[in-house]
Design a protein around this motif. Structure first.
Motif, mmCIF file in Angstrom:
data_model
loop_
_atom_site.group_PDB
_atom_site.id
_atom_site.type_symbol
_atom_site.label_atom_id
_atom_site.label_comp_id
_atom_site.label_asym_id
_atom_site.label_seq_id
_atom_site.Cartn_x
_atom_site.Cartn_y
_atom_site.Cartn_z
ATOM 1 N N GLU A 115 0.852 -1.184 0.000
ATOM 2 C CA GLU A 115 0.000 0.000 0.000
ATOM 3 C C GLU A 115 0.886 1.231 0.000
ATOM 4 N N PHE A 116 0.506 2.230 -0.803
ATOM 5 C CA PHE A 116 1.345 3.397 -0.993
ATOM 6 C C PHE A 116 0.548 4.672 -0.751
ATOM 7 N N ASN A 117 1.256 5.678 -0.265
ATOM 8 C CA ASN A 117 0.664 6.999 -0.080
ATOM 9 C C ASN A 117 0.734 7.840 -1.347
ATOM 10 N N LEU A 118 1.698 7.514 -2.205
ATOM 11 C CA LEU A 118 1.882 8.247 -3.458
ATOM 12 C C LEU A 118 2.366 7.270 -4.521
ATOM 13 N N ILE A 119 1.693 7.270 -5.665
ATOM 14 C CA ILE A 119 2.093 6.452 -6.817
ATOM 15 C C ILE A 119 2.255 7.385 -8.007
ATOM 16 N N ALA A 120 3.390 7.299 -8.680
ATOM 17 C CA ALA A 120 3.642 8.123 -9.863
ATOM 18 C C ALA A 120 4.003 7.238 -11.041
ATOM 19 N N CYS A 121 3.307 7.437 -12.153
ATOM 20 C CA CYS A 121 3.596 6.675 -13.377
ATOM 21 C C CYS A 121 3.243 7.535 -14.580
ATOM 22 N N GLN A 122 4.103 8.510 -14.892
ATOM 23 C CA GLN A 122 3.867 9.370 -16.055
ATOM 24 C C GLN A 122 4.569 8.874 -17.313
ATOM 25 N N ARG A 156 -2.013 11.532 -18.095
ATOM 26 C CA ARG A 156 -3.110 12.334 -18.649
ATOM 27 C C ARG A 156 -4.275 12.284 -17.670
ATOM 28 N N GLU A 157 -5.248 13.181 -17.878
ATOM 29 C CA GLU A 157 -6.382 13.239 -16.971
ATOM 30 C C GLU A 157 -7.255 11.989 -17.100
ATOM 31 N N ILE A 158 -7.870 11.603 -15.997
ATOM 32 C CA ILE A 158 -8.808 10.489 -16.004
ATOM 33 C C ILE A 158 -10.086 10.937 -16.690
ATOM 34 N N ALA A 159 -10.546 10.167 -17.661
ATOM 35 C CA ALA A 159 -11.766 10.523 -18.395
ATOM 36 C C ALA A 159 -12.966 10.497 -17.455
ATOM 37 N N GLN A 189 -4.516 19.124 -14.416
ATOM 38 C CA GLN A 189 -3.315 18.345 -14.125
ATOM 39 C C GLN A 189 -3.700 16.900 -13.816
ATOM 40 N N PRO A 190 -2.943 15.907 -14.338
ATOM 41 C CA PRO A 190 -3.306 14.501 -14.110
ATOM 42 C C PRO A 190 -2.781 13.958 -12.781
ATOM 43 N N TRP A 191 -2.960 14.720 -11.722
ATOM 44 C CA TRP A 191 -2.569 14.310 -10.375
ATOM 45 C C TRP A 191 -3.823 14.310 -9.510
ATOM 46 N N TYR A 192 -4.043 13.195 -8.802
ATOM 47 C CA TYR A 192 -5.323 12.990 -8.135
ATOM 48 C C TYR A 192 -5.158 12.512 -6.700
ATOM 49 N N LYS A 193 -6.122 12.903 -5.865
ATOM 50 C CA LYS A 193 -6.235 12.360 -4.509
ATOM 51 C C LYS A 193 -7.363 11.339 -4.511
ATOM 52 N N ARG A 194 -7.076 10.180 -3.921
ATOM 53 C CA ARG A 194 -8.125 9.162 -3.806
ATOM 54 C C ARG A 194 -9.085 9.563 -2.696
ATOM 55 N N ILE A 195 -10.382 9.564 -2.990
ATOM 56 C CA ILE A 195 -11.358 10.050 -2.029
ATOM 57 C C ILE A 195 -12.359 8.983 -1.627
ATOM 58 N N MET A 196 -12.233 7.762 -2.175
ATOM 59 C CA MET A 196 -13.131 6.667 -1.805
ATOM 60 C C MET A 196 -12.321 5.476 -1.314
ATOM 61 N N TRP A 197 -12.840 4.766 -0.323
ATOM 62 C CA TRP A 197 -12.143 3.591 0.205
ATOM 63 C C TRP A 197 -12.256 2.409 -0.741
#
Length: 291
Positions: free
Chosen positions: A217-224, A256-259, A275-283
């Motif tokens: 489990e990760f707090n930050l994942i980057a894959c550009q 890229r942005e999530i459709a 910007q294609p950077w997102y915070k997860r807001i659902m469990w």
């Protein structure tokens, strides 16, 4: 264009596609690397560039060389994977990494970051320097995964020419850096290696985004860097993998942005518009429609 280009222009498109399919199938069966669901256009560009570099006229010749010559197979697999990144080669991306780290790592007890299909030490060392400057590296762990054991070996023995530090200084400044890059490196004999106090927070591992399951489990994942090459089906599989690996309120950096109609769109909130950077807001992951 030379003879190789002329031979390619005389190859019927349907024959070329068949040759490419056979080559990709050979890579799966012989080496376990699956590029069959990658976008065809960038894949063909990489293969064509490889053919020209090696002086090979047809994809069938590439397949023959790959199956019988270890040096050729190694070189082709390296060419098809994410190209190595230079230190602070993308200041805009580095700035977003700073913001993402602030959102997702600050306050976490043991923050973990995943650089998926990492673009070599240039990308990993850039992140380590950013986190060190933010005061976040001392209790964090960066997991930098690459596609092959050979790329692991490259990372373990990597160094930069000393002149590269001076060349990257301006990009580092544009990315929010306040000091001197050289302060983060041990330099000897013209070779610069990231200081052990920073390198000790980077864990390198072999990992296949196409076939492997979630491993932490990760707090930050980057894959550009890898995602632009993935076709729609593979891209969706990898996005689900990242979702399964990201903690609630963790941050995800994409190419890229999530459709809006993406099955996972409702689970994420953009850090910044456009910007294609997102915070997860659902469990829980949203349930896909049946069928």
């Amino acid at each position: 264009m030379g003879a190789n280009g002329e031979l390619r222009r005389n190859t019927a498109p349907e024959l070329e596609e068949l040759e490419l399919q056979l080559l990709l199938e050979a890579l799966v069966r012989r080496f376990g690397f699956d590029f069959r669901l990658h976008e065809r256009a960038p894949l063909k560009q990489k293969v064509l560039a490889f053919m020209q570099q090696c002086g090979l006229a047809t994809l069938s010749q590439v397949q023959d060389q790959v199956l019988h010559d270890p040096a050729t197979s190694s070189a082709l697999l390296r060419a098809l994977h994410v190209p190595p990144a230079a230190l602070f080669d993308n200041p805009a991306e580095a700035l977003m990494l700073r913001e993402a780290a602030e959102h997702s790592l600050r306050g976490a007890a043991l923050p973990r970051v995943w650089l998926a299909d990492c673009a070599g030490v240039g990308q990993a060392w850039t992140l380590a320097i950013i986190l060190a400057e933010m005061g976040l590296l001392s209790h964090a762990e960066i997991y930098a995964t690459v596609a092959s054991d050979e790329m692991l070996d490259e990372a373990a023995s990597a160094w930069l020419p000393e002149d590269d530090l001076e060349g990257a200084q301006e990009s580092y400044r544009q990315a929010g850096g306040k000091g001197r890059l050289a302060n983060y490196f041990n330099v000897q004999g013209g070779r610069a290696i990231l200081a052990p106090s920073l390198r000790s927070h980077i864990t390198w591992a072999q990992y296949n985004l196409v076939t492997d399951a979630s491993f932490n489990e990760f707090n930050l994942i980057a894959c550009q860097r890898a995602l632009p090459d993935f076709g729609p089906l593979l891209r969706q599989r990898v996005l689900q993998l990242f979702h399964d690996s990201l903690v609630p309120f963790g941050t995800l950096g994409l190419d890229r942005e999530i459709a809006p109609d993406d099955p996972l769109a409702c689970a994420y909130q953009a850090l910044e518009p456009g910007q294609p950077w997102y915070k997860r807001i659902m469990w829980q992951a949203p349930i896909s429609p049946a069928g």
